[in-house]
Design a protein around this motif. Structure first.
Motif, PDB file in Angstrom:
ATOM      1  N   GLY A  40      -2.238   1.578  -4.199  1.00  0.00           N
ATOM      2  CA  GLY A  40      -2.594   0.558  -3.225  1.00  0.00           C
ATOM      3  C   GLY A  40      -1.398  -0.008  -2.487  1.00  0.00           C
ATOM      4  O   GLY A  40      -1.536  -0.840  -1.609  1.00  0.00           O
ATOM      5  N   ASN A  41      -0.197   0.435  -2.841  1.00  0.00           N
ATOM      6  CA  ASN A  41       1.041  -0.011  -2.206  1.00  0.00           C
ATOM      7  C   ASN A  41       1.678   1.133  -1.436  1.00  0.00           C
ATOM      8  O   ASN A  41       1.444   2.302  -1.749  1.00  0.00           O
ATOM      9  CB  ASN A  41       2.047  -0.510  -3.248  1.00  0.00           C
ATOM     10  CG  ASN A  41       1.507  -1.658  -4.070  1.00  0.00           C
ATOM     11  OD1 ASN A  41       0.790  -2.505  -3.561  1.00  0.00           O
ATOM     12  ND2 ASN A  41       1.841  -1.669  -5.350  1.00  0.00           N
ATOM     13  N   ASP A  42       2.505   0.783  -0.449  1.00  0.00           N
ATOM     14  CA  ASP A  42       3.266   1.815   0.250  1.00  0.00           C
ATOM     15  C   ASP A  42       4.238   2.472  -0.716  1.00  0.00           C
ATOM     16  O   ASP A  42       4.696   1.841  -1.679  1.00  0.00           O
ATOM     17  CB  ASP A  42       4.048   1.209   1.420  1.00  0.00           C
ATOM     18  CG  ASP A  42       3.133   0.795   2.565  1.00  0.00           C
ATOM     19  OD1 ASP A  42       2.048   1.397   2.705  1.00  0.00           O
ATOM     20  OD2 ASP A  42       3.501  -0.123   3.312  1.00  0.00           O
ATOM     21  N   ALA A  43       4.581   3.719  -0.442  1.00  0.00           N
ATOM     22  CA  ALA A  43       5.542   4.436  -1.276  1.00  0.00           C
ATOM     23  C   ALA A  43       6.897   3.748  -1.179  1.00  0.00           C
ATOM     24  O   ALA A  43       7.281   3.264  -0.115  1.00  0.00           O
ATOM     25  CB  ALA A  43       5.649   5.886  -0.819  1.00  0.00           C
ATOM     26  N   PRO A  44       7.629   3.693  -2.273  1.00  0.00           N
ATOM     27  CA  PRO A  44       8.942   3.056  -2.246  1.00  0.00           C
ATOM     28  C   PRO A  44       9.888   3.778  -1.292  1.00  0.00           C
ATOM     29  O   PRO A  44       9.898   5.000  -1.229  1.00  0.00           O
ATOM     30  CB  PRO A  44       9.448   3.187  -3.683  1.00  0.00           C
ATOM     31  CG  PRO A  44       8.275   3.549  -4.507  1.00  0.00           C
ATOM     32  CD  PRO A  44       7.281   4.167  -3.600  1.00  0.00           C
ATOM     33  N   SER A  45      10.662   2.994  -0.559  1.00  0.00           N
ATOM     34  CA  SER A  45      11.634   3.610   0.355  1.00  0.00           C
ATOM     35  C   SER A  45      13.067   3.340  -0.095  1.00  0.00           C
ATOM     36  O   SER A  45      13.972   4.058   0.286  1.00  0.00           O
ATOM     37  CB  SER A  45      11.430   3.086   1.778  1.00  0.00           C
ATOM     38  OG  SER A  45      11.584   1.683   1.801  1.00  0.00           O
ATOM     39  N   ASP A  53       9.301  -2.191  -9.910  1.00  0.00           N
ATOM     40  CA  ASP A  53       9.688  -2.171 -11.321  1.00  0.00           C
ATOM     41  C   ASP A  53      10.188  -0.782 -11.724  1.00  0.00           C
ATOM     42  O   ASP A  53       9.996   0.203 -11.017  1.00  0.00           O
ATOM     43  CB  ASP A  53       8.539  -2.650 -12.215  1.00  0.00           C
ATOM     44  CG  ASP A  53       7.368  -1.689 -12.272  1.00  0.00           C
ATOM     45  OD1 ASP A  53       7.273  -0.827 -11.396  1.00  0.00           O
ATOM     46  OD2 ASP A  53       6.540  -1.819 -13.195  1.00  0.00           O
ATOM     47  N   LEU A  54      10.839  -0.725 -12.865  1.00  0.00           N
ATOM     48  CA  LEU A  54      11.509   0.492 -13.314  1.00  0.00           C
ATOM     49  C   LEU A  54      10.525   1.643 -13.543  1.00  0.00           C
ATOM     50  O   LEU A  54      10.819   2.786 -13.198  1.00  0.00           O
ATOM     51  CB  LEU A  54      12.289   0.204 -14.597  1.00  0.00           C
ATOM     52  CG  LEU A  54      13.143   1.337 -15.136  1.00  0.00           C
ATOM     53  CD1 LEU A  54      14.182   1.752 -14.098  1.00  0.00           C
ATOM     54  CD2 LEU A  54      13.821   0.929 -16.419  1.00  0.00           C
ATOM     55  N   VAL A  55       9.362   1.358 -14.072  1.00  0.00           N
ATOM     56  CA  VAL A  55       8.374   2.414 -14.337  1.00  0.00           C
ATOM     57  C   VAL A  55       7.901   3.040 -13.024  1.00  0.00           C
ATOM     58  O   VAL A  55       7.848   4.266 -12.897  1.00  0.00           O
ATOM     59  CB  VAL A  55       7.184   1.853 -15.153  1.00  0.00           C
ATOM     60  CG1 VAL A  55       6.092   2.904 -15.280  1.00  0.00           C
ATOM     61  CG2 VAL A  55       7.649   1.397 -16.515  1.00  0.00           C
ATOM     62  N   GLN A  56       7.572   2.203 -12.039  1.00  0.00           N
ATOM     63  CA  GLN A  56       7.126   2.734 -10.748  1.00  0.00           C
ATOM     64  C   GLN A  56       8.231   3.555 -10.090  1.00  0.00           C
ATOM     65  O   GLN A  56       7.967   4.618  -9.530  1.00  0.00           O
ATOM     66  CB  GLN A  56       6.704   1.609  -9.817  1.00  0.00           C
ATOM     67  CG  GLN A  56       5.314   1.121 -10.053  1.00  0.00           C
ATOM     68  CD  GLN A  56       4.865   0.161  -8.957  1.00  0.00           C
ATOM     69  OE1 GLN A  56       5.673  -0.494  -8.319  1.00  0.00           O
ATOM     70  NE2 GLN A  56       3.564   0.103  -8.747  1.00  0.00           N
ATOM     71  N   ALA A  57       9.465   3.059 -10.144  1.00  0.00           N
ATOM     72  CA  ALA A  57      10.580   3.779  -9.532  1.00  0.00           C
ATOM     73  C   ALA A  57      10.781   5.134 -10.203  1.00  0.00           C
ATOM     74  O   ALA A  57      10.996   6.152  -9.526  1.00  0.00           O
ATOM     75  CB  ALA A  57      11.865   2.954  -9.620  1.00  0.00           C
ATOM     76  N   VAL A  59       8.514   6.932 -11.982  1.00  0.00           N
ATOM     77  CA  VAL A  59       7.377   7.812 -11.701  1.00  0.00           C
ATOM     78  C   VAL A  59       7.455   8.346 -10.281  1.00  0.00           C
ATOM     79  O   VAL A  59       7.257   9.550 -10.048  1.00  0.00           O
ATOM     80  CB  VAL A  59       6.035   7.082 -11.950  1.00  0.00           C
ATOM     81  CG1 VAL A  59       4.866   7.889 -11.424  1.00  0.00           C
ATOM     82  CG2 VAL A  59       5.865   6.785 -13.428  1.00  0.00           C
ATOM     83  N   PHE A  60       7.757   7.481  -9.332  1.00  0.00           N
ATOM     84  CA  PHE A  60       7.853   7.937  -7.950  1.00  0.00           C
ATOM     85  C   PHE A  60       8.963   8.962  -7.788  1.00  0.00           C
ATOM     86  O   PHE A  60       8.773   9.982  -7.122  1.00  0.00           O
ATOM     87  CB  PHE A  60       8.087   6.768  -6.991  1.00  0.00           C
ATOM     88  CG  PHE A  60       8.115   7.210  -5.557  1.00  0.00           C
ATOM     89  CD1 PHE A  60       6.944   7.495  -4.889  1.00  0.00           C
ATOM     90  CD2 PHE A  60       9.320   7.369  -4.894  1.00  0.00           C
ATOM     91  CE1 PHE A  60       6.962   7.944  -3.573  1.00  0.00           C
ATOM     92  CE2 PHE A  60       9.348   7.809  -3.578  1.00  0.00           C
ATOM     93  CZ  PHE A  60       8.174   8.082  -2.920  1.00  0.00           C
ATOM     94  N   ALA A  61      10.115   8.722  -8.405  1.00  0.00           N
ATOM     95  CA  ALA A  61      11.227   9.666  -8.312  1.00  0.00           C
ATOM     96  C   ALA A  61      10.852  11.022  -8.903  1.00  0.00           C
ATOM     97  O   ALA A  61      11.168  12.074  -8.325  1.00  0.00           O
ATOM     98  CB  ALA A  61      12.455   9.105  -9.019  1.00  0.00           C
ATOM     99  N   ALA A  62      10.166  11.005 -10.036  1.00  0.00           N
ATOM    100  CA  ALA A  62       9.762  12.266 -10.672  1.00  0.00           C
ATOM    101  C   ALA A  62       8.750  13.023  -9.812  1.00  0.00           C
ATOM    102  O   ALA A  62       8.872  14.244  -9.619  1.00  0.00           O
ATOM    103  CB  ALA A  62       9.178  11.985 -12.051  1.00  0.00           C
ATOM    104  N   VAL A  63       7.770  12.320  -9.283  1.00  0.00           N
ATOM    105  CA  VAL A  63       6.755  12.963  -8.439  1.00  0.00           C
ATOM    106  C   VAL A  63       7.386  13.501  -7.158  1.00  0.00           C
ATOM    107  O   VAL A  63       7.124  14.642  -6.754  1.00  0.00           O
ATOM    108  CB  VAL A  63       5.608  11.979  -8.122  1.00  0.00           C
ATOM    109  CG1 VAL A  63       4.686  12.533  -7.057  1.00  0.00           C
ATOM    110  CG2 VAL A  63       4.828  11.663  -9.384  1.00  0.00           C
ATOM    111  N   ALA A  64       8.233  12.711  -6.524  1.00  0.00           N
ATOM    112  CA  ALA A  64       8.876  13.142  -5.281  1.00  0.00           C
ATOM    113  C   ALA A  64       9.796  14.334  -5.515  1.00  0.00           C
ATOM    114  O   ALA A  64       9.793  15.289  -4.731  1.00  0.00           O
ATOM    115  CB  ALA A  64       9.650  11.981  -4.669  1.00  0.00           C
TER     116      ALA A  64
END
Length: 93
Positions: A40-45, A53-57, A59-64
């Motif tokens: 529901g949030n924009d992707a971190p830039s 938060d650290l978990v979102q960062a 997970v996003f880094a791993a997926v990207a």
């Protein structure tokens, strides 16, 4: 024919570069859309965003990163296949 298969030609190198850039752009857009749909949030830039938060960062880094590797491999495979087809056409003609 063996030389055609083992030699990376300029066409293949340029094709790999072009396809990698295009695939990376498409992958970035896809990850951003999926991230927004799931969270529901924009992707971190920015990785150092204090609201992320650290978990979102992580997970996003791993997926990207995983998506980027997949896109690069598929682009390289496509460029190699295209270069082989071009070389085969030239050798027949």
């Amino acid at each position: 024919m063996a030389q055609i298969e083992t030699e990376q030609t300029l066409v293949e190198k340029v094709g790999t570069l072009a396809l990698t850039l295009a695939a990376g752009w498409v992958a970035q857009k896809a990850v951003s859309m999926i991230w927004k749909g799931v969270t529901g949030n924009d992707a971190p830039s920015k990785a150092d965003d204090p609201e992320l938060d650290l978990v979102q960062a992580t997970v996003f880094a791993a997926v990207a990163a995983g998506t980027a590797v997949f896109a690069k491999r598929m682009a390289a495979k496509g460029a190699h296949t295209a270069a082989l087809r071009i070389a085969a056409r030239r050798s027949v003609a």
